[in-house]
Design a protein around this motif. Structure first.
Motif, mmCIF file in Angstrom:
data_model
loop_
_atom_site.group_PDB
_atom_site.id
_atom_site.type_symbol
_atom_site.label_atom_id
_atom_site.label_comp_id
_atom_site.label_asym_id
_atom_site.label_seq_id
_atom_site.Cartn_x
_atom_site.Cartn_y
_atom_site.Cartn_z
ATOM 1 N N SER A 1 1.100 -1.318 -0.126
ATOM 2 C CA SER A 1 -0.145 0.154 -0.010
ATOM 3 C C SER A 1 0.968 1.466 0.036
ATOM 4 C CB SER A 1 -0.713 -0.062 1.237
ATOM 5 O OG SER A 1 -1.709 -0.882 1.193
ATOM 6 N N SER A 2 1.979 0.938 0.941
ATOM 7 C CA SER A 2 2.894 2.307 0.440
ATOM 8 C C SER A 2 3.604 2.306 -0.481
ATOM 9 C CB SER A 2 4.363 2.509 2.083
ATOM 10 O OG SER A 2 3.625 2.300 3.114
ATOM 11 N N LEU A 3 3.732 1.263 -1.579
ATOM 12 C CA LEU A 3 4.698 1.482 -2.599
ATOM 13 C C LEU A 3 3.221 2.271 -3.592
ATOM 14 C CD1 LEU A 3 6.380 -1.668 -2.769
ATOM 15 C CD2 LEU A 3 7.210 0.864 -2.486
ATOM 16 N N LEU A 4 2.068 1.948 -3.637
ATOM 17 C CA LEU A 4 1.043 2.221 -4.184
ATOM 18 C C LEU A 4 0.393 3.461 -4.345
ATOM 19 C CD1 LEU A 4 0.101 -1.409 -5.510
ATOM 20 C CD2 LEU A 4 1.629 0.197 -7.154
ATOM 21 N N MET A 5 -0.057 3.372 -2.899
ATOM 22 C CA MET A 5 -0.784 4.547 -2.868
ATOM 23 C C MET A 5 -0.476 5.694 -3.202
ATOM 24 S SD MET A 5 -3.127 4.765 -0.942
ATOM 25 C CE MET A 5 -2.859 3.522 0.314
ATOM 26 N N PRO A 6 0.651 6.268 -3.525
ATOM 27 C CA PRO A 6 1.003 7.554 -4.682
ATOM 28 C C PRO A 6 -0.259 7.680 -5.644
ATOM 29 C CG PRO A 6 2.910 7.159 -3.699
ATOM 30 C CD PRO A 6 2.409 6.613 -3.346
ATOM 31 N N LEU A 7 0.536 6.237 -6.689
ATOM 32 C CA LEU A 7 -0.533 5.858 -7.696
ATOM 33 C C LEU A 7 -2.005 5.960 -7.140
ATOM 34 C CD1 LEU A 7 -0.782 5.239 -10.516
ATOM 35 C CD2 LEU A 7 -1.192 2.944 -10.168
ATOM 36 N N LYS A 8 -2.322 6.167 -6.120
ATOM 37 C CA LYS A 8 -4.056 5.936 -5.734
ATOM 38 C C LYS A 8 -4.499 7.397 -5.509
ATOM 39 C CE LYS A 8 -6.805 4.792 -1.990
ATOM 40 N NZ LYS A 8 -7.593 6.579 -1.592
ATOM 41 N N GLY B 1 -7.957 9.701 -6.192
ATOM 42 C CA GLY B 1 -8.087 10.723 -4.914
ATOM 43 C C GLY B 1 -9.016 11.926 -5.174
ATOM 44 N N ASN B 2 -7.510 13.258 -5.368
ATOM 45 C CA ASN B 2 -8.444 14.090 -5.510
ATOM 46 C C ASN B 2 -7.329 15.082 -6.335
ATOM 47 O OD1 ASN B 2 -10.913 14.362 -3.852
ATOM 48 N ND2 ASN B 2 -8.915 14.337 -1.988
ATOM 49 N N SER B 3 -6.506 14.555 -7.212
ATOM 50 C CA SER B 3 -5.916 15.205 -7.938
ATOM 51 C C SER B 3 -6.782 15.423 -9.809
ATOM 52 C CB SER B 3 -4.541 14.627 -8.849
ATOM 53 O OG SER B 3 -3.831 14.368 -9.633
ATOM 54 N N LEU B 4 -7.028 16.856 -10.577
ATOM 55 C CA LEU B 4 -7.748 17.126 -11.325
ATOM 56 C C LEU B 4 -6.424 16.376 -12.319
ATOM 57 C CD1 LEU B 4 -9.908 18.250 -13.056
ATOM 58 C CD2 LEU B 4 -8.582 20.427 -13.109
ATOM 59 N N PHE B 5 -5.184 16.347 -12.457
ATOM 60 C CA PHE B 5 -4.699 15.686 -13.748
ATOM 61 C C PHE B 5 -4.676 14.269 -13.537
ATOM 62 C CE2 PHE B 5 -0.775 13.161 -14.516
ATOM 63 C CZ PHE B 5 -0.649 13.663 -15.399
ATOM 64 N N VAL C 1 -5.095 -2.241 -13.671
ATOM 65 C CA VAL C 1 -4.657 -1.016 -12.902
ATOM 66 C C VAL C 1 -5.181 -0.422 -12.470
ATOM 67 C CG1 VAL C 1 -3.116 1.139 -12.738
ATOM 68 C CG2 VAL C 1 -2.669 -0.665 -14.566
ATOM 69 N N ILE C 2 -6.954 0.076 -12.644
ATOM 70 C CA ILE C 2 -6.955 1.550 -12.145
ATOM 71 C C ILE C 2 -8.844 0.249 -11.334
ATOM 72 C CG2 ILE C 2 -8.989 1.210 -13.521
ATOM 73 C CD1 ILE C 2 -7.851 4.373 -11.886
ATOM 74 N N ARG C 3 -8.785 -0.775 -11.628
ATOM 75 C CA ARG C 3 -9.857 -0.817 -11.099
ATOM 76 C C ARG C 3 -10.284 -1.184 -9.188
ATOM 77 N NH1 ARG C 3 -14.896 -2.048 -11.463
ATOM 78 N NH2 ARG C 3 -15.172 -1.070 -13.940
ATOM 79 N N PRO C 4 -9.148 -1.429 -9.223
ATOM 80 C CA PRO C 4 -8.193 -1.890 -7.446
ATOM 81 C C PRO C 4 -8.464 -0.589 -6.850
ATOM 82 C CG PRO C 4 -6.716 -3.332 -8.203
ATOM 83 C CD PRO C 4 -7.942 -2.514 -9.615
ATOM 84 N N ILE C 5 -7.834 0.402 -7.159
ATOM 85 C CA ILE C 5 -7.818 1.619 -6.909
ATOM 86 C C ILE C 5 -9.032 2.392 -6.343
ATOM 87 C CG2 ILE C 5 -6.747 4.126 -7.367
ATOM 88 C CD1 ILE C 5 -4.360 2.280 -8.547
ATOM 89 N N TRP C 6 -9.978 2.270 -7.526
ATOM 90 C CA TRP C 6 -11.335 2.630 -7.704
ATOM 91 C C TRP C 6 -12.311 1.961 -6.740
ATOM 92 C CZ3 TRP C 6 -12.410 2.261 -13.670
ATOM 93 C CH2 TRP C 6 -12.050 3.528 -14.309
ATOM 94 N N ASP C 7 -12.123 0.586 -6.361
ATOM 95 C CA ASP C 7 -12.995 0.486 -5.448
ATOM 96 C C ASP C 7 -12.311 0.107 -3.930
ATOM 97 O OD1 ASP C 7 -13.948 -1.021 -7.359
ATOM 98 O OD2 ASP C 7 -13.208 -2.924 -7.047
ATOM 99 N N MET C 8 -11.015 0.034 -3.573
ATOM 100 C CA MET C 8 -10.820 1.107 -2.664
ATOM 101 C C MET C 8 -11.412 3.070 -2.348
ATOM 102 S SD MET C 8 -6.702 1.408 -1.223
ATOM 103 C CE MET C 8 -5.968 -0.096 -1.211
ATOM 104 N N ALA C 9 -11.234 3.266 -3.303
ATOM 105 C CA ALA C 9 -12.018 4.491 -2.951
ATOM 106 C C ALA C 9 -13.238 5.220 -2.567
ATOM 107 C CB ALA C 9 -11.278 5.562 -4.593
#
Length: 435
Positions: free
Chosen positions: A210-217, A222-226, A252-260
């Motif tokens: 999670s620490s390694l991938l959290m920046p990608l999340k 997260g709240n980044s417009l970019f 790539v994105i679905r685990p991050i979406w589901d977590m969000a």
């Protein structure tokens, strides 16, 4: 332009398809998608707890802790279900027993993620003495750990079976019994491995991953417009190439979406206001505010086609309207077509980028709440947006505003396509008369 499309078709598309169909990536996607029924149903209970009717909160107050239970046992332990789904899907791809693979993945995740807590002093009415498992560690925050543990467990199962390091049963034994005994030795290895790693070496796989991938999340969900614009651009860009955008981005994105969205739902269920939730760019943000009628906000184009003087475009508009109303847009994407069409590709990418930017600024300005529920994608946008933002009518209004903006952006390109189509129909009519 032609050279670019040729290069994309010959170089980029094979890589994209290969990535999408890669065994482990595909298994992750399938396993997480399998949790959708649970998280959607769990979302309805969050909504049920927050219906904006006078006196309703007071009426359900005695039952609130009971109504909350389905949410806690669906979204609240999302990673647990995902670990089984990923393990079963990966086992299926290797032609291993799915149930055994799912079980091994689940036990690997549980051992690697939970450390039993010893309670020596009881708190009356809250907890007694003994050892307890904290199921909070099974939530979406442990999703990355579940993915890694599941893959390692199934790979151990595969390698040991290939090398015949299993217990074999005689002929005539029922298949389910045979499969169970064949998984016994791999189960011993998996349990010992994750037990030693977590409880003797004190190495927390989930925390490290999670620490390694959290920046990608933080960028993509997260709240980044970019990050939000990048996600929207890539999905629409792949669609223009004829590739299912979410399918390519999914691993790539679905685990991050589901977590969000799970983090948002959990925070909201804990009493956090919808305007103060942790994540703006969830999948639901795109689904209700951006993908109006489907990826590319194509309901606007469908409505324009309904007004067309072209027989073909008008017919296509009629055929695409009902599916588009429920956010299904393959008929318009492949019928217009938008795929490999340099004219319609521009608004297909541009319109979502514009309304994403508008929706983002309205959200950070607290005009629009963040998303706190996960509803089926086939619900019409304005209704789902209101329900998913703690019954915000402004959210429903934003969907309508975004639709109007999309119509304006699509309009000049629609007229260009209409002109071309009318010329073709005119030529066909002339040839028909001559014949």
């Amino acid at each position: 332009m032609e050279k670019l499309l040729t290069w994309i078709d010959s170089k980029l598309m094979p890589v994209a398809y290969k990535l999408s169909n890669q065994r482990h990536m595909s298994s992750i996607r399938k396993g997480i998608v399998a949790t959708l029924p649970l998280t959607i149903v769990g979302s309805f209970f969050v909504i049920l707890l927050n219906i904006p009717i006078d006196g309703y909160a007071e009426f359900i107050a005695p039952y609130k802790s009971i109504i909350d239970v389905p949410f806690r046992f669906t979204v609240g332990i999302l990673a647990l279900y995902a670990s089984y789904g990923i393990g079963a899907a990966l086992s299926r791809s290797y032609e291993l027993d799915e149930v055994s693979g799912g079980m091994l993945a689940t036990v690997a995740f549980l051992i690697s993620s939970i450390v039993p807590v010893q309670v020596t002093e009881a708190v009356e009415g809250v907890i007694g003495t003994g050892r307890y498992l904290n199921i909070a560690n099974l939530s979406s925050s442990s999703l990355f750990g579940a993915i890694v543990a599941s893959i390692i467990a199934v790979e151990i199962y595969r390698i040991m079976k290939q090398r015949n390091i299993t217990i074999k049963m005689p002929d005539g034994v029922p298949p389910e019994v045979t499969n169970s005994f064949m998984a016994m030795t791999p189960a011993l290895v998996v349990i010992l491995l994750f037990w030693v790693i977590r409880h003797f070496l004190n190495f927390d796989i989930n925390s490290v991953i999670s620490s390694l991938l959290m920046p990608l999340k933080d960028i993509l969900a997260g709240n980044s417009l970019f990050g939000g614009l990048l996600t929207v651009f890539l999905i629409t860009f792949f669609w223009v190439l004829g590739i299912h955008g979410p399918a390519i981005m999914g691993p790539v994105i679905r685990p991050i979406w589901d977590m969000a969205i799970a983090e948002n739902m959990d925070a909201f269920a804990s009493g956090v206001a919808a305007t103060e939730l942790p994540n703006i760019f969830t999948e639901q943000f795109l689904q209700w505010f951006i993908w109006i009628g489907g990826a590319g906000a194509t309901l606007a184009l469908v409505v324009l086609f309904l007004t067309s003087k072209s027989k073909y475009l008008k017919t296509l508009g009629k055929l695409s309207f009902l599916p588009g109303l429920f956010n299904i847009n393959e008929p318009i994407i492949f019928g217009a077509p938008i795929v490999m069409n340099p004219i319609l590709a521009i608004p297909f990418i541009l319109a979502p980028m514009v309304i994403t930017t508008l929706s983002y600024f309205l959200t950070v300005s607290d005009f629009i709440p963040m998303l706190m529920a996960r509803l089926p994608f086939t619900i019409p946008g304005p209704i789902a947006a209101v329900m998913s933002t703690d019954w915000s009518l402004m959210a429903g209004a934003l969907v309508i505003v975004n639709f109007v903006i999309s119509v304006v952006i699509y309009y000049p390109f629609f007229k260009m396509v209409e002109k071309q189509q009318l010329e073709k129909e005119s030529e066909s009519d002339i040839k028909a008369e001559i014949a």
